[in-house]
Design a protein around this motif. Structure first.
Motif, PDB file in Angstrom:
ATOM      1  N   ASP A   1      -4.645  10.217   8.258  1.00  0.00           N
ATOM      2  CA  ASP A   1      -4.838  11.664   8.186  1.00  0.00           C
ATOM      3  C   ASP A   1      -3.771  12.454   8.936  1.00  0.00           C
ATOM      4  N   SER A   2      -2.584  11.878   9.122  1.00  0.00           N
ATOM      5  CA  SER A   2      -1.519  12.584   9.844  1.00  0.00           C
ATOM      6  C   SER A   2      -1.163  13.942   9.240  1.00  0.00           C
ATOM      7  N   PRO A   3      -1.165  14.127   7.902  1.00  0.00           N
ATOM      8  CA  PRO A   3      -0.805  15.443   7.363  1.00  0.00           C
ATOM      9  C   PRO A   3      -1.738  16.563   7.826  1.00  0.00           C
TER      10      PRO A   3
ATOM     11  N   ILE B   1       4.632  13.447   1.396  1.00  0.00           N
ATOM     12  CA  ILE B   1       4.195  12.634   2.534  1.00  0.00           C
ATOM     13  C   ILE B   1       4.228  11.175   2.116  1.00  0.00           C
ATOM     14  N   LEU B   2       4.436  10.298   3.081  1.00  0.00           N
ATOM     15  CA  LEU B   2       4.596   8.881   2.757  1.00  0.00           C
ATOM     16  C   LEU B   2       4.191   8.032   3.951  1.00  0.00           C
ATOM     17  N   ASN B   3       3.473   6.937   3.670  1.00  0.00           N
ATOM     18  CA  ASN B   3       3.020   6.021   4.718  1.00  0.00           C
ATOM     19  C   ASN B   3       2.782   4.668   4.060  1.00  0.00           C
ATOM     20  N   LEU B   4       3.800   3.815   4.082  1.00  0.00           N
ATOM     21  CA  LEU B   4       3.742   2.527   3.390  1.00  0.00           C
ATOM     22  C   LEU B   4       3.343   1.420   4.363  1.00  0.00           C
ATOM     23  N   THR B   5       2.592   0.441   3.854  1.00  0.00           N
ATOM     24  CA  THR B   5       2.201  -0.694   4.677  1.00  0.00           C
ATOM     25  C   THR B   5       1.857  -1.878   3.787  1.00  0.00           C
TER      26      THR B   5
ATOM     27  N   ILE C   1       0.827  -1.206   0.000  1.00  0.00           N
ATOM     28  CA  ILE C   1       0.000   0.000   0.000  1.00  0.00           C
ATOM     29  C   ILE C   1       0.859   1.253   0.000  1.00  0.00           C
ATOM     30  N   GLY C   2       0.534   2.209  -0.880  1.00  0.00           N
ATOM     31  CA  GLY C   2       1.204   3.498  -0.944  1.00  0.00           C
ATOM     32  C   GLY C   2       0.526   4.365  -2.000  1.00  0.00           C
ATOM     33  N   ARG C   3       0.794   5.666  -2.137  1.00  0.00           N
ATOM     34  CA  ARG C   3       1.809   6.270  -1.299  1.00  0.00           C
ATOM     35  C   ARG C   3       1.400   6.428   0.157  1.00  0.00           C
ATOM     36  N   TYR C   4       0.112   6.521   0.426  1.00  0.00           N
ATOM     37  CA  TYR C   4      -0.287   6.777   1.801  1.00  0.00           C
ATOM     38  C   TYR C   4      -1.307   5.742   2.248  1.00  0.00           C
TER      39      TYR C   4
END
Length: 375
Positions: A343-345, A181-185, A82-85
């Protein structure tokens, strides 16, 4: 004593993308375990693990062929990279340095898991290898500036390693040429019983004193809520069926667990999300355990991430037929997605997900497989 076979990687052709690009299915072999990974979407197609009698079963949901993975209707992120976020961004909007960016929304008014053409819908370049550390597959691609609305040309490498001590390690790395911004999983659907029934008989523990409640659209409200006295208190092994049977407003909104847990940091990181390192990344530590008493299978999750999304298969309804023609019914799996918070950004007090040019994004998660021999 029979020596343990050396780790190996095998591969077979596995169809084509809609654009006609060839897809390959790789299988990592190590110490009696097998993990199958597709170059399309970086998907973990299957994990074969033994029960207490030594009988192997595939403990993930998914499909036997490539075709169903090409549509979200038949593959709601089964096993996907999963990405980018990972997770949701409210209204598909965020700001960096005073500039607003608009993402492609694909979850009502929100952006989810990188958008309709996120990393799970892309073809990845693969490099297999073996060493004393195990059997590995490194997947890489370039996400161009503006892809799905995200700024920056992003170079990403994700390495899966199946080790001789029965762990699957996922190492994420990325660089950008512009602030982004980036949040991979990874979005594997786990069913330690082999996928033949729901997971209500699984025990789950999550080392989290807090979780992030959500509004009606499953966007975090910003609160870090205490789990004490709620079905979100999973600090001790808890039967999923018992937890989900407890009435709770958050379950009414999400249909069950679909929530981010604020993982407790390791002892030398202090207590509370505010004491994580500036980049929001902590030490690699055990944060969750999933157990299936009937088979004896156990899955332990370690990560450097500050959060984990627990999803209890709320939207599975039997309409998707997966491996062997099995209909995947309600609560047929549980996902344990290590991550930064949704929703961290747009939530300044959440661990940051900003990546700068010259920095390297690094994150690691380990899934450790074991067996409880006591019946």
């Amino acid at each position: 004593m029979t020596p343990t076979p050396e780790p190996t990687v095998t591969q077979i052709p596995w169809g084509q993308t809609p654009a006609g690009q060839p897809v390959t299915l790789y299988t990592l072999h190590s110490a009696g375990l097998q993990v199958r990974i597709s170059t399309y979407g970086g998907v973990i197609v299957g994990v074969d693990a033994p029960d207490r009698r030594g009988e192997l079963a595939d403990i993930t949901l998914g499909h036997d062929t490539l075709s169903p993975y090409l549509s979200r209707d038949t593959s709601p992120y089964f096993g996907a990279l999963i990405g980018r976020y990972g997770n949701r961004i409210a209204r598909g909007k965020f700001e960096l340095d005073g500039q607003e960016y608009s993402l492609t929304c694909n979850n009502g008014a929100n952006a989810l898991h990188g958008g309709p053409h996120g990393f799970d819908q892309q073809l990845w370049h693969a490099e297999p290898s073996t060493s004393s550390a195990g059997a590995s597959l490194s997947l890489s691609r370039v996400s161009e500036d503006g892809e799905e609305g995200y700024p920056g040309r992003l170079t990403v490498t994700v390495t899966y390693t199946l080790t001789p001590d029965h762990t699957l390690r996922i190492d994420y790395a990325a660089q950008t040429d512009r602030p982004t911004i980036l949040n991979l999983t990874n979005h594997t659907y786990w069913n330690l019983g082999g996928g033949e029934r729901d997971v209500l008989d699984h025990l789950l523990s999550v080392q989290a004193d807090q979780y992030t409640p959500t509004d009606e659209t499953q966007i975090p409200t910003g609160e870090l809520a205490d789990v004490t006295g709620t079905p979100f208190d999973l600090r001790q092994p808890t039967l999923l069926g018992d937890a989900l049977a407890v009435p709770h407003e958050q379950f009414e909104r999400a249909g069950g667990f679909d929530h981010n847990f604020v993982l407790n940091p390791s002892a030398d990181e202090g207590v509370g999300v505010g004491l994580l390192e500036a980049d929001g990344v902590g030490n690699l530590r055990v944060v969750a355990t999933l157990q299936h008493p009937a088979s004896g299978r156990r899955l332990s999750v370690s990560t450097t991430e500050p959060g984990i999304q627990v999803y209890s298969g709320n939207f599975l309804d039997g309409s998707i037929r997966g491996k062997g023609g099995q209909a995947y019914g309600h609560r047929w799996s549980v996902c344990l997605e290590t991550q930064h918070f949704p929703d961290s950004p747009n939530q300044p007090h959440f661990p940051p997900t900003r990546l700068e040019p010259g920095q390297t994004y690094q994150s690691s998660t380990i899934y450790a497989f074991s067996v409880d021999n006591a019946e």
